[in-house]
Design a protein around this motif. Structure first.
Motif, PDB file in Angstrom:
ATOM      1  N   PHE A   1      -2.234 -10.605   3.818  1.00  0.00           N
ATOM      2  CA  PHE A   1      -1.256 -10.224   4.826  1.00  0.00           C
ATOM      3  C   PHE A   1      -0.603  -8.893   4.474  1.00  0.00           C
ATOM      4  CE2 PHE A   1       3.107  -9.994   6.305  1.00  0.00           C
ATOM      5  CZ  PHE A   1       2.910 -10.056   7.679  1.00  0.00           C
ATOM      6  N   SER A   2      -0.205  -8.708   3.219  1.00  0.00           N
ATOM      7  CA  SER A   2       0.427  -7.454   2.798  1.00  0.00           C
ATOM      8  C   SER A   2      -0.514  -6.276   2.991  1.00  0.00           C
ATOM      9  CB  SER A   2       0.864  -7.534   1.334  1.00  0.00           C
ATOM     10  OG  SER A   2       1.886  -8.477   1.173  1.00  0.00           O
TER      11      SER A   2
ATOM     12  N   LEU B   1      -1.832  -1.546   9.042  1.00  0.00           N
ATOM     13  CA  LEU B   1      -1.297  -1.414  10.397  1.00  0.00           C
ATOM     14  C   LEU B   1      -0.172  -0.385  10.459  1.00  0.00           C
ATOM     15  CD1 LEU B   1      -1.328  -5.137  11.548  1.00  0.00           C
ATOM     16  CD2 LEU B   1      -2.761  -3.271  12.414  1.00  0.00           C
ATOM     17  N   LYS B   2       0.637  -0.328   9.413  1.00  0.00           N
ATOM     18  CA  LYS B   2       1.733   0.662   9.361  1.00  0.00           C
ATOM     19  C   LYS B   2       1.197   2.073   9.195  1.00  0.00           C
ATOM     20  CE  LYS B   2       5.223  -2.382   7.389  1.00  0.00           C
ATOM     21  NZ  LYS B   2       5.956  -2.713   6.156  1.00  0.00           N
TER      22      LYS B   2
ATOM     23  N   ASP C   1      -0.863  -5.643   6.771  1.00  0.00           N
ATOM     24  CA  ASP C   1       0.378  -5.057   7.259  1.00  0.00           C
ATOM     25  C   ASP C   1       0.479  -3.586   6.851  1.00  0.00           C
ATOM     26  OD1 ASP C   1       2.922  -5.365   8.613  1.00  0.00           O
ATOM     27  OD2 ASP C   1       3.854  -5.228   6.622  1.00  0.00           O
ATOM     28  N   TYR C   2       0.096  -3.288   5.631  1.00  0.00           N
ATOM     29  CA  TYR C   2       0.090  -1.909   5.139  1.00  0.00           C
ATOM     30  C   TYR C   2      -0.803  -1.031   6.011  1.00  0.00           C
ATOM     31  CZ  TYR C   2      -1.336   2.095   2.365  1.00  0.00           C
ATOM     32  OH  TYR C   2      -1.639   3.365   1.968  1.00  0.00           O
TER      33      TYR C   2
ATOM     34  N   GLU D   1       4.621  -3.623  -2.621  1.00  0.00           N
ATOM     35  CA  GLU D   1       5.686  -3.698  -1.611  1.00  0.00           C
ATOM     36  C   GLU D   1       6.821  -2.734  -1.952  1.00  0.00           C
ATOM     37  OE1 GLU D   1       9.033  -6.953  -0.564  1.00  0.00           O
ATOM     38  OE2 GLU D   1       6.964  -7.700  -0.522  1.00  0.00           O
TER      39      GLU D   1
END
Length: 87
Positions: A78-79, A85-86, A82-83, A48
């Motif tokens: 989730f992390s 997707l970014k 999310d990574y 993160e």
């Protein structure tokens, strides 16, 4: 890079990440040998930090390592999602 992980540095990294001061945590993180860490949640936190300072390759590497160590951990999943997707 140091020869291992310093508990004082780990605590400082956690404290800085909690207060979203990622640019201050990254240099401390660079001085630690993360290969010696077997704590998947700490590795996720390190990912993160790297993600928020723009070091995406390093972030991905740590997210994947954390996921390998704890494949059932939903926060790590989730992390990682999310990574991606970014990116």
């Amino acid at each position: 890079m140091s020869s291992g992980l310093s508990m004082a540095s780990i605590n400082k990294i956690k404290e800085l990440a909690e207060s979203h001061e990622y640019s201050l945590a990254a240099p401390i993180l660079d001085s630690q040998d993360l290969e010696k860490s077997y704590n998947p949640q700490f590795l996720r936190l390190c990912g993160e930090i790297y993600e928020n300072v723009g070091r995406l390759t390093d972030a991905r590497q740590l997210y994947v390592k954390a996921h390998i160590l704890a494949p059932e951990a939903t926060r790590i999943i989730f992390s990682l999602m999310d990574y991606y997707l970014k990116v």
